[in-house]
Design a protein around this motif. Structure first.
Motif, PDB file in Angstrom:
ATOM      1  N   THR A  19      33.610  -2.139  19.435  1.00 28.60           N
ATOM      2  CA  THR A  19      32.228  -2.610  19.341  1.00 28.60           C
ATOM      3  C   THR A  19      31.333  -1.470  18.880  1.00 28.60           C
ATOM      4  O   THR A  19      31.579  -0.305  19.185  1.00 28.60           O
ATOM      5  N   LEU A  20      30.307  -1.822  18.158  1.00 28.24           N
ATOM      6  CA  LEU A  20      29.392  -0.819  17.639  1.00 28.24           C
ATOM      7  C   LEU A  20      28.368  -0.429  18.691  1.00 28.24           C
ATOM      8  O   LEU A  20      27.851  -1.286  19.396  1.00 28.24           O
ATOM      9  N   HIS A  21      28.083   0.839  18.754  1.00 27.77           N
ATOM     10  CA  HIS A  21      27.029   1.319  19.638  1.00 27.77           C
ATOM     11  C   HIS A  21      25.792   1.544  18.781  1.00 27.77           C
ATOM     12  O   HIS A  21      25.847   2.246  17.777  1.00 27.77           O
ATOM     13  N   LYS A  22      24.698   0.933  19.163  1.00 25.17           N
ATOM     14  CA  LYS A  22      23.446   1.053  18.409  1.00 25.17           C
ATOM     15  C   LYS A  22      22.981   2.495  18.403  1.00 25.17           C
ATOM     16  O   LYS A  22      23.038   3.169  19.408  1.00 25.17           O
ATOM     17  N   PHE A  23      22.529   2.937  17.247  1.00 25.69           N
ATOM     18  CA  PHE A  23      22.078   4.311  17.037  1.00 25.69           C
ATOM     19  C   PHE A  23      20.560   4.311  16.974  1.00 25.69           C
ATOM     20  O   PHE A  23      19.987   3.643  16.123  1.00 25.69           O
ATOM     21  N   TYR A  24      19.908   5.022  17.883  1.00 26.15           N
ATOM     22  CA  TYR A  24      18.450   5.032  17.956  1.00 26.15           C
ATOM     23  C   TYR A  24      17.913   6.411  17.576  1.00 26.15           C
ATOM     24  O   TYR A  24      17.812   7.296  18.420  1.00 26.15           O
ATOM     25  N   MET A  25      17.600   6.592  16.304  1.00 27.80           N
ATOM     26  CA  MET A  25      17.040   7.862  15.853  1.00 27.80           C
ATOM     27  C   MET A  25      16.074   7.613  14.706  1.00 27.80           C
ATOM     28  O   MET A  25      16.318   6.781  13.844  1.00 27.80           O
ATOM     29  N   ALA A  26      14.989   8.351  14.742  1.00 32.75           N
ATOM     30  CA  ALA A  26      14.033   8.353  13.636  1.00 32.75           C
ATOM     31  C   ALA A  26      13.887   9.800  13.185  1.00 32.75           C
ATOM     32  O   ALA A  26      13.979  10.725  13.998  1.00 32.75           O
ATOM     33  N   ILE A  27      13.673   9.976  11.894  1.00 33.30           N
ATOM     34  CA  ILE A  27      13.564  11.318  11.313  1.00 33.30           C
ATOM     35  C   ILE A  27      12.148  11.475  10.743  1.00 33.30           C
ATOM     36  O   ILE A  27      11.668  10.613  10.000  1.00 33.30           O
ATOM     37  N   TYR A  28      11.531  12.610  11.068  1.00 33.60           N
ATOM     38  CA  TYR A  28      10.178  12.917  10.604  1.00 33.60           C
ATOM     39  C   TYR A  28      10.211  14.251   9.878  1.00 33.60           C
ATOM     40  O   TYR A  28      10.809  15.205  10.351  1.00 33.60           O
ATOM     41  N   GLN A  29       9.544  14.309   8.739  1.00 37.24           N
ATOM     42  CA  GLN A  29       9.371  15.560   8.000  1.00 37.24           C
ATOM     43  C   GLN A  29       7.879  15.856   7.970  1.00 37.24           C
ATOM     44  O   GLN A  29       7.094  15.026   7.508  1.00 37.24           O
ATOM     45  N   VAL A  30       7.499  17.035   8.491  1.00 33.82           N
ATOM     46  CA  VAL A  30       6.095  17.440   8.533  1.00 33.82           C
ATOM     47  C   VAL A  30       5.961  18.724   7.720  1.00 33.82           C
ATOM     48  O   VAL A  30       6.504  19.764   8.104  1.00 33.82           O
ATOM     49  N   ASN A  31       5.284  18.643   6.590  1.00 32.97           N
ATOM     50  CA  ASN A  31       5.102  19.801   5.707  1.00 32.97           C
ATOM     51  C   ASN A  31       3.636  20.205   5.658  1.00 32.97           C
ATOM     52  O   ASN A  31       2.759  19.346   5.518  1.00 32.97           O
ATOM     53  N   HIS A  32       3.411  21.504   5.723  1.00 28.67           N
ATOM     54  CA  HIS A  32       2.044  22.008   5.541  1.00 28.67           C
ATOM     55  C   HIS A  32       1.838  22.245   4.051  1.00 28.67           C
ATOM     56  O   HIS A  32       2.489  23.095   3.446  1.00 28.67           O
ATOM     57  N   ASN A  33       0.940  21.491   3.455  1.00 29.49           N
ATOM     58  CA  ASN A  33       0.589  21.655   2.055  1.00 29.49           C
ATOM     59  C   ASN A  33      -0.632  22.576   2.020  1.00 29.49           C
ATOM     60  O   ASN A  33      -1.761  22.136   2.285  1.00 29.49           O
ATOM     61  N   VAL A  34      -0.389  23.851   1.732  1.00 28.37           N
ATOM     62  CA  VAL A  34      -1.448  24.860   1.772  1.00 28.37           C
ATOM     63  C   VAL A  34      -2.512  24.558   0.719  1.00 28.37           C
ATOM     64  O   VAL A  34      -3.709  24.641   1.001  1.00 28.37           O
ATOM     65  N   ALA A  35      -2.090  24.185  -0.480  1.00 29.55           N
ATOM     66  CA  ALA A  35      -3.032  23.935  -1.570  1.00 29.55           C
ATOM     67  C   ALA A  35      -3.993  22.792  -1.241  1.00 29.55           C
ATOM     68  O   ALA A  35      -5.183  22.859  -1.559  1.00 29.55           O
ATOM     69  N   LYS A  36      -3.492  21.736  -0.589  1.00 28.76           N
ATOM     70  CA  LYS A  36      -4.331  20.583  -0.246  1.00 28.76           C
ATOM     71  C   LYS A  36      -4.878  20.662   1.173  1.00 28.76           C
ATOM     72  O   LYS A  36      -5.569  19.744   1.613  1.00 28.76           O
ATOM     73  N   LYS A  37      -4.544  21.728   1.884  1.00 21.32           N
ATOM     74  CA  LYS A  37      -5.031  21.961   3.252  1.00 21.32           C
ATOM     75  C   LYS A  37      -4.787  20.752   4.155  1.00 21.32           C
ATOM     76  O   LYS A  37      -5.698  20.233   4.806  1.00 21.32           O
ATOM     77  N   ARG A  38      -3.522  20.321   4.220  1.00 22.71           N
ATOM     78  CA  ARG A  38      -3.189  19.189   5.072  1.00 22.71           C
ATOM     79  C   ARG A  38      -1.726  19.237   5.488  1.00 22.71           C
ATOM     80  O   ARG A  38      -0.909  19.911   4.868  1.00 22.71           O
ATOM     81  N   LEU A  39      -1.438  18.499   6.539  1.00 23.75           N
ATOM     82  CA  LEU A  39      -0.061  18.253   6.940  1.00 23.75           C
ATOM     83  C   LEU A  39       0.347  16.919   6.339  1.00 23.75           C
ATOM     84  O   LEU A  39      -0.384  15.927   6.461  1.00 23.75           O
ATOM     85  N   GLU A  40       1.485  16.900   5.687  1.00 26.19           N
ATOM     86  CA  GLU A  40       2.006  15.672   5.096  1.00 26.19           C
ATOM     87  C   GLU A  40       3.221  15.242   5.918  1.00 26.19           C
ATOM     88  O   GLU A  40       4.160  16.009   6.086  1.00 26.19           O
ATOM     89  N   ILE A  41       3.172  14.027   6.418  1.00 25.81           N
ATOM     90  CA  ILE A  41       4.191  13.527   7.345  1.00 25.81           C
ATOM     91  C   ILE A  41       4.908  12.343   6.720  1.00 25.81           C
ATOM     92  O   ILE A  41       4.272  11.387   6.269  1.00 25.81           O
ATOM     93  N   THR A  42       6.233  12.411   6.709  1.00 21.80           N
ATOM     94  CA  THR A  42       7.057  11.293   6.279  1.00 21.80           C
ATOM     95  C   THR A  42       7.926  10.894   7.461  1.00 21.80           C
ATOM     96  O   THR A  42       8.646  11.724   8.006  1.00 21.80           O
ATOM     97  N   ALA A  43       7.824   9.645   7.867  1.00 17.33           N
ATOM     98  CA  ALA A  43       8.604   9.130   8.989  1.00 17.33           C
ATOM     99  C   ALA A  43       9.605   8.112   8.459  1.00 17.33           C
ATOM    100  O   ALA A  43       9.238   7.225   7.691  1.00 17.33           O
ATOM    101  N   ARG A  44      10.857   8.256   8.875  1.00 21.35           N
ATOM    102  CA  ARG A  44      11.920   7.322   8.488  1.00 21.35           C
ATOM    103  C   ARG A  44      12.426   6.660   9.773  1.00 21.35           C
ATOM    104  O   ARG A  44      13.080   7.316  10.580  1.00 21.35           O
ATOM    105  N   ILE A  45      12.092   5.364   9.926  1.00 19.43           N
ATOM    106  CA  ILE A  45      12.345   4.653  11.181  1.00 19.43           C
ATOM    107  C   ILE A  45      13.041   3.326  10.862  1.00 19.43           C
ATOM    108  O   ILE A  45      12.619   2.601   9.957  1.00 19.43           O
ATOM    109  N   PHE A  46      14.078   2.995  11.636  1.00 28.11           N
ATOM    110  CA  PHE A  46      14.757   1.720  11.424  1.00 28.11           C
ATOM    111  C   PHE A  46      13.767   0.571  11.601  1.00 28.11           C
ATOM    112  O   PHE A  46      13.074   0.477  12.606  1.00 28.11           O
ATOM    113  N   VAL A  47      13.705  -0.299  10.615  1.00 26.21           N
ATOM    114  CA  VAL A  47      12.689  -1.356  10.581  1.00 26.21           C
ATOM    115  C   VAL A  47      12.890  -2.372  11.703  1.00 26.21           C
ATOM    116  O   VAL A  47      11.915  -2.857  12.284  1.00 26.21           O
ATOM    117  N   ASP A  48      14.128  -2.684  12.058  1.00 31.15           N
ATOM    118  CA  ASP A  48      14.344  -3.647  13.139  1.00 31.15           C
ATOM    119  C   ASP A  48      13.853  -3.092  14.475  1.00 31.15           C
ATOM    120  O   ASP A  48      13.306  -3.830  15.308  1.00 31.15           O
TER     121      ASP A  48
END
Length: 164
Positions: A19-48
């Motif tokens: 039987t499959l065991h459900k995998f519960y993980m989300a991945i986030y990438q947080v980059n400091h964009n010095v030129a634009k003076k902001r943190l840029e966040i990309t979140a990858r989360i299972f839609v279900d």
């Protein structure tokens, strides 16, 4: 009769080992964009998993990532993410802005940012996304700032972390 019990036990062990065991993980990438003076966040989360969390929080059925997705689903997603994710930079709370999202297979990729971040000496984060729904949820957060990379793994027991 004993032969049937042994056979049942053997079939049960074999079936349960596959039987499959459900995998519960989300991945986030947080980059400091010095030129634009902001943190840029990309979140990858299972839609279900996101749909389950939104269903529970807002007491209505959600359809993110389907042809039934409504503007209410998108607004609830935005409210949920902004409520569950908090970032403090250099001891100052920073408002997070939801930019957009797109479906990539069974993962919803969400784009967010924090404006007015010229310099980073310390980042504190609180991330409770999906942890109220899934005890096994892990939120792996990769940070890139000041030329370095660091990672935090947050879960239901440890929802906050700090990087310098």
């Amino acid at each position: 009769m004993k032969k049937n019990n042994v056979l049942f036990l053997l079939v049960w062990v074999l079936c349960s080992s596959f039987t499959l065991h459900k995998f519960y993980m989300a991945i986030y990438q947080v980059n400091h964009n010095v030129a634009k003076k902001r943190l840029e966040i990309t979140a990858r989360i299972f839609v279900d998993d996101l749909n389950s969390a939104l269903d529970k929080k807002y007491k209505t059925k959600h359809f993110l990532g389907t042809d039934k997705q409504s503007s209410t689903d998108t607004e609830d997603l935005k409210k949920y993410l902004l409520d569950q994710l908090k970032i403090t930079v250099n001891h100052q709370g920073k408002p997070i802005t939801f930019k957009s999202s797109e479906l990539d297979g069974n993962v919803l990729v969400c784009y967010l940012n924090c404006a007015d971040v010229a310099k980073v000496t310390q980042i504190e984060v609180s991330n409770t996304i999906l942890t109220e729904v899934f005890d096994e949820q892990e939120n792996m957060m990769h940070f890139q700032f000041n030329g370095g990379k660091q990672t935090l793994v947050l879960d239901a027991e440890k929802t906050k972390g700090m990087l310098k």
